[in-house]
Scaffold this active site. Structure first.
Site, short mmCIF file in Angstrom:
data_model
loop_
_atom_site.label_atom_id
_atom_site.label_comp_id
_atom_site.label_asym_id
_atom_site.label_seq_id
_atom_site.Cartn_x
_atom_site.Cartn_y
_atom_site.Cartn_z
N CYS A 1 -10.57 -2.24 -10.90
CA CYS A 1 -9.87 -1.12 -10.28
C CYS A 1 -8.51 -1.49 -9.68
CB CYS A 1 -10.75 -0.46 -9.21
SG CYS A 1 -11.10 -1.53 -7.81
N ARG B 1 -10.26 4.73 -1.64
CA ARG B 1 -9.81 3.85 -0.55
C ARG B 1 -9.93 4.62 0.77
NH1 ARG B 1 -5.62 2.30 -4.61
NH2 ARG B 1 -5.59 0.03 -4.76
N HIS C 1 0.82 -1.21 0.00
CA HIS C 1 0.00 0.00 0.00
C HIS C 1 0.85 1.25 0.00
CE1 HIS C 1 -3.15 -2.93 0.55
NE2 HIS C 1 -3.88 -2.04 -0.05
N ARG D 1 -15.12 3.02 -1.06
CA ARG D 1 -14.98 1.66 -0.55
C ARG D 1 -14.85 1.74 0.96
NH1 ARG D 1 -9.79 -1.88 -1.84
NH2 ARG D 1 -8.77 -0.42 -0.44
C1 PEP Z 1 -7.29 -4.55 -5.29
O1 PEP Z 1 -7.09 -5.47 -4.51
O2 PEP Z 1 -7.11 -4.64 -6.52
C2 PEP Z 1 -7.75 -3.25 -4.81
C3 PEP Z 1 -8.10 -2.31 -5.65
O3 PEP Z 1 -7.73 -3.05 -3.47
P1 PEP Z 1 -6.39 -2.77 -2.61
O4 PEP Z 1 -5.26 -2.63 -3.60
O5 PEP Z 1 -6.62 -1.54 -1.83
O6 PEP Z 1 -6.27 -4.00 -1.80
MG MG Z 2 -7.85 -5.31 -2.50
#
Ligand code: PEP
Ligand code: MG
Length: 747
Positions: free
Chosen positions: A677, A471, A364, A507
């Protein structure tokens, strides 16, 4: 006996200090030092090998071996006994060197006459700078006390090397932290930037490794440890009071701070002639080496705690403080071993680039760098040893290359590259307000991913139609306490205002995995990505989810609202989450608050099982968004944060594409709007492929909208689909080759 060894070693260090104080140049100093070590240790040979580049060690000084071999004899890391000491970062002590596995005979040195060998790494904080070797004719093992004395000497040599005491002619004796160095890492986020180094953890420098007053040094150490204990106790009581959950970590800190054996070892180091600072660093170096070698995650974590505690102790001793006073330079490029998303967010958008010694593309923190559209290079091995605050640095996120202290030629070529990239950005800007319409007439709707208020201005500039993924956890990660509902609702309202009527898919919290809130209890889970995270936490402990849903409804204040739940892994989870939304609506209605004029409640499809969910899932969701990052890691069983496995599997692998196609077909059959996404949506070749297999809505980081749109406008989606099908018919594992051929034919 031990006292005698201590005083011998103190004597040796005293002589070493005198030698270092002499006004001699690097080579002469080294020669003098090997002479006096051989003399003090009563060995026929003493040699110092230093790295001339990251892979090659060079004999830089010797007493006893052939003088002609100096600066001629070289070995690669891992080669021969010396290379082995450097690679393993541990002592090799043998009575029969030629009989030892890996021994390499270097005829020019004349070393065949020497049977005993003891090699000690010259290391500073886990980074090996060279090897100190003693050899003797008589076949004997060096005693533990002798080895210890050598380690103490090596520690001092490491500090002095760091301080530039041995700078001389040739690569091996060139000044550290002065020469240009290039690091080849992995691309985390494209882009190129020229800036100055800003170290996430400032380097503490020890200028006085040797002391001849052990009592005074022990007293300093004890006083510093007392201060440390008080500060850990204070942190611990603050943490208890605030109900914070770093309590466990702090308990471990307290345990170390009170550890008799840790303090005893440091006192022994001082007794043998080291200063208090050098003693702390010596133990810290050993812990770092063990940390690198340990397979056991628990032990590694504890060694990490000890490392952090040692840093604190060093700061107390040197008075350099957590903030070493290094001002943030202009155009700061952050250098860190690794960094969590919360810590990164604390820097805000002032950073111009990020280089991590470790890190991973799927983390992240990388997503934050991408949201900020600043270049990120990860896996830049060795950069922490080399970089100093303020050093000039060029980060080439296009190729995953970093130039530290670049020479003029490199810097000017790099500036050309930056100019070229800026031109490309201008080209993208020219298509900004046009639709992503392919030549065949198919239009793909492009949205952006966001999570911070600072992302919203990009909505206008990027050419995105809306926010396909907001997010919400990023807002939680930048705080040190749980935000209140009123704060959240004000924030979401600001997001909607900034979006100015464009759709934002909020989300709900995806906490867990690498997203750890400082104020929530960390779960010691063996596999957090598959653990108690996202909607699992939301449903088990619904307080925060409820607060978030209410805040969203209040923020919408009657406007349309889109909300999606992360990590739904079975129909019931979606139903339960949706029921929370229904309850929130009911409550708002009772309270007389306006309800959204249109409410969409969607699910993220991130677990492969959901592709096979009952029809009801696709019927009951107002929309589905594929979280490609998680979906791919579970599809291939390849941790998105583990660089070793992450790149083995191509998104354009036919199995994965067939799987996505199936999700497209199920949504189409039920009339459920579908988008994608994950990070792949922002890569132009991947985006075109996803469009070709039927996706009509993609959400990506803002900086990708331009490049993706440009490419889509040049392709024919039907042609691209035919290219994919032909590659599958030929039995290819991935359609990437075929797609690249097709795209290059388009020029
Ligand atoms: C994913 O898993 O592709 C997503 C968009 O969520 P994150 O990257 O925040 O886990
Ligand atoms: Mg994800």
């Amino acid at each position: 006996m031990a006292d005698r060894i201590e005083s011998d070693s103190r004597k040796l260090l005293g002589r070493l200090r005198d030698a270092l104080a002499e006004d001699s140049a690097g080579q002469a100093r080294l020669n003098r030092i090997v002479g006096l070590i051989a003399d003090s240790m009563q060995t026929e040979v003493c040699s110092i090998y230093l790295f001339r580049d990251t892979e090659t060690l060079e004999l830089c000084a010797t007493e006893g071996l052939q003088a002609e071999a100096v600066h001629q004899t070289r070995m690669r890391l891992g080669e021969g006994l010396v290379g082995r000491v450097a690679r393993a970062k541990t002592v090799t002590n043998t009575a029969d060197a030629p009989g030892e596995k890996g021994f390499r005979y270097m005829p020019e040195t004349g070393e065949e006459r020497y049977s005993s060998f003891c090699g000690v790494p010259i290391q500073r904080l886990g980074d090996v700078l060279g090897v100190l070797v003693v050899q003797s004719k008589a076949a004997r093992l060096f005693s533990a006390d002798e080895v210890y004395a050598l380690e103490v000497v090596a520690m001092v040599l490491a500090e002095m090397t760091e301080l530039g005491a041995f700078v001389g002619e040739g690569a091996a004796l060139s000044a550290r932290h002065k020469r240009p160095v290039m690091f080849r890492g992995t691309i985390g986020q494209e882009g190129a930037v020229e800036g100055r180094v800003y170290l996430h953890e400032p380097r503490v420098t020890v200028t006085n490794p040797i002391s001849d007053d052990p009592e005074a040094e022990v007293a300093r150490l004890r006083a510093a440890v007392d201060t440390l204990r008080v500060s850990v106790d204070q942190m611990l009581s603050d943490a208890h009071e605030g109900g914070a959950d770093q309590v466990q970590v702090l308990e471990a800190y307290r345990m170390f701070a009170n550890s008799r054996s840790w303090i005893r070892r440091m006192e022994e180091d001082i007794a043998s002639g080291l200063s208090a600072e050098a003693a702390v660093e010596k133990e810290q170096s050993l812990a770092r080496t063990r940390m690198g070698q340990s397979e056991d995650a628990y032990l590694r974590d504890r060694l990490h705690d000890l490392d952090d505690l040692s840093n604190r102790l060093l700061r107390i001793l040197t008075g350099q403080g957590a903030d070493t006073g290094a001002a943030m330079p202009e155009n700061p490029v952050l250098i860190a071993r690794n960094i969590g998303p919360g810590e990164l967010l604390e820097y805000g958008k002032t950073l111009k680039g990020i280089v991590l010694e470790e890190g991973s593309v799927g983390s992240h923190a990388a997503i934050v760098a991408r949201a900020w559209a600043i270049p990120l290079v990860i896996n830049a091995k060795g950069i922490l040893t080399e970089a100093l605050n303020g050093d000039p640095i060029l980060v080439d996120g296009e190729q995953g290359i970093v130039h530290l202290r670049p020479d003029d030629n490199v810097a000017s070529a790099f500036r050309d590259k930056i100019a070229m990239l800026a031109k490309a950005q201008e080209r993208y800007a020219s298509v900004r307000d046009l639709p992503a319409e392919a030549r065949c007439g198919t239009t793909i709707s492009l949205h952006m991913n966001a999570g911070l208020m600072a992302d919203l201005p990009s909505l206008k500039g990027s050419g995105a139609e809306g926010v396909g993924l907001f997010r919400t956890e990023l807002q939680f990660l930048i705080r040190n306490q749980m935000p209140r509902r009123s704060e959240l609702s004000a924030l979401y309202a600001r997001v909607m205002n900034a979006a100015d009527g464009k759709r934002v898919a909020f989300r709900t919290l995806d906490i867990g995995s690498d997203k750890v809130l400082p104020y929530m209890k960390p779960n010691d889970e063996p596999n957090p990505a598959m653990g108690w995270r996202a909607i699992r936490v939301g449903l088990d402990k619904p307080g925060v989810l409820r607060m978030q849903l209410q805040a969203l409804l209040r923020a919408a204040a009657g406007r349309p609202l889109a909300v999606m739940f992360p990590f739904i892994a079975q129909l019931d989870e979606f139903r339960a989450a949706r029921a929370e939304m229904d309850k929130a609506l009911e409550r708002e209605e009772i309270l007389g608050h306006p309800l959204p004029e249109k409410l969409e409640v969607g699910a993220m499809l991130e677990t492969p099982g959901m592709a096979f969910a009952p029809d009801a899932f696709f019927e009951e969701t107002d929309f589905v968004s594929i979280g490609g990052n998680d979906l791919k890691q579970f599809f291939f069983a390849a941790d998105r944060e583990n660089e070793r496995v992450r790149r083995r599997y191509d998104t354009l692998n036919v199995s994965f594409l067939a799987f996505i196609e199936q999700i497209v077909a199920r949504c189409a059959a039920m009339g459920t709007p579908l988008s994608f996404c994950g990070e792949d949506a922002g890569r132009p070749v991947e985006a075109v492929t996803l469009a070709a297999i039927g996706l009509r809505s993609l959400s990506m980081r803002p900086a990708s909208v331009g490049p993706v749109k440009s490419l889509i406008r040049r392709v024919d989606i039907t042609e691209a689909k035919a290219v994919i099908d032909a590659a599958r018919d030929r039995g290819e594992q991935s359609v990437r080759g075929a797609m690249m051929d097709y795209l290059s034919r388009l020029g």
